[in-house]
Design a protein around this motif. Structure first.
Motif, short mmCIF file in Angstrom:
data_model
loop_
_atom_site.label_atom_id
_atom_site.label_comp_id
_atom_site.label_asym_id
_atom_site.label_seq_id
_atom_site.Cartn_x
_atom_site.Cartn_y
_atom_site.Cartn_z
N ILE A 55 15.51 -10.94 -2.82
CA ILE A 55 15.89 -10.42 -3.97
C ILE A 55 17.09 -11.26 -4.54
CG2 ILE A 55 17.49 -8.43 -4.81
CD1 ILE A 55 14.50 -7.77 -4.12
N ASP A 56 17.26 -11.46 -5.74
CA ASP A 56 18.53 -12.03 -6.18
C ASP A 56 19.65 -11.04 -6.35
OD1 ASP A 56 20.39 -13.28 -7.90
OD2 ASP A 56 18.87 -14.24 -9.20
N GLN A 57 20.31 -11.18 -5.09
CA GLN A 57 21.52 -10.04 -5.33
C GLN A 57 22.63 -10.09 -6.21
OE1 GLN A 57 22.33 -11.59 -1.08
NE2 GLN A 57 20.96 -10.06 -0.04
N GLY A 58 22.70 -11.53 -6.59
CA GLY A 58 23.82 -11.38 -7.57
C GLY A 58 23.56 -10.91 -9.08
N ARG A 59 22.18 -10.82 -9.27
CA ARG A 59 21.68 -10.12 -10.58
C ARG A 59 20.92 -8.90 -10.49
NH1 ARG A 59 19.24 -14.52 -14.23
NH2 ARG A 59 18.19 -15.13 -12.33
N ILE A 76 27.65 -5.06 -4.78
CA ILE A 76 26.70 -5.58 -3.99
C ILE A 76 27.08 -6.74 -2.89
CG2 ILE A 76 24.20 -6.56 -3.92
CD1 ILE A 76 23.55 -5.21 -6.33
N THR A 77 26.97 -6.42 -1.87
CA THR A 77 27.31 -7.57 -0.72
C THR A 77 26.22 -8.59 -0.75
OG1 THR A 77 27.93 -5.63 0.71
CG2 THR A 77 27.89 -7.99 1.51
N ALA A 103 16.33 -4.13 -8.95
CA ALA A 103 15.88 -5.45 -8.03
C ALA A 103 15.31 -6.40 -8.75
CB ALA A 103 15.33 -4.79 -6.90
N LEU A 104 16.00 -7.67 -8.79
CA LEU A 104 15.34 -8.93 -9.46
C LEU A 104 14.87 -9.81 -8.32
CD1 LEU A 104 15.07 -10.62 -12.12
CD2 LEU A 104 17.03 -11.57 -11.62
N ALA A 105 13.48 -9.81 -8.38
CA ALA A 105 12.84 -10.59 -7.15
C ALA A 105 12.96 -12.33 -7.77
CB ALA A 105 11.44 -10.24 -7.30
N LEU A 106 12.60 -12.89 -6.58
CA LEU A 106 13.01 -14.35 -7.05
C LEU A 106 11.87 -14.85 -8.09
CD1 LEU A 106 13.96 -15.98 -3.66
CD2 LEU A 106 15.47 -14.94 -5.73
#
Ligand SMILES: [Cu+2]
Length: 123
Positions: A55-59, A76-77, A103-106
């Motif tokens: 997941i692109d946790q920052g986005r 989000i951590t 959730a933004l997948a790569l």
């Protein structure tokens, strides 16, 4: 068109289909804490949403909707150790909650869903 040439085109098409299938790793929620429709004790709670892919946790986004229907954006951590997860924490009073997750997948595809759970008062 000769047999060999047609065979080559068909083989290439099948190979391309497999490549695009493996590249479309949309994020699907596979596990969570709390579990969907589960219950946790009220108070400080760790929230973990686990996906089938990185997941692109920052986005990505987590929004908590509380028993009073107020929406809170959860921090989000960002964790390189747990690239498949969206992790956060919250202070929960007793009642019903929903986490709206995005959730933004790569591969650039966004998926979203709701995770409902209950915080129960301590006995
Ligand atoms: Cu995808």
């Amino acid at each position: 068109m000769g047999y060999q040439r047609r065979f080559a085109i068909v083989s290439f098409t099948i190979a391309a289909t497999f490549v695009s299938m493996s590249a479309s790793a949309h994020a699907i929620l596979v596990d969570s804490t709390p579990k969907a429709n589960g219950s946790v004790p009220a108070g400080h709670a760790a929230l973990v949403l686990k996906y089938n892919s990185k997941i692109d946790q920052g986005r990505s986004r987590l929004v908590l909707v509380g028993p009073d229907h107020k929406e809170t954006s959860l921090p989000i951590t960002v964790s390189a150790d747990r690239p498949n997860e969206l992790d956060s924490t919250a202070e929960l009073s007793p009642g019903a909650y929903v986490i709206h997750w995005q959730a933004l997948a790569l591969d650039g595809h966004l998926t979203r869903g709701d995770l409902a759970f209950t915080a129960s008062a301590k006995p």
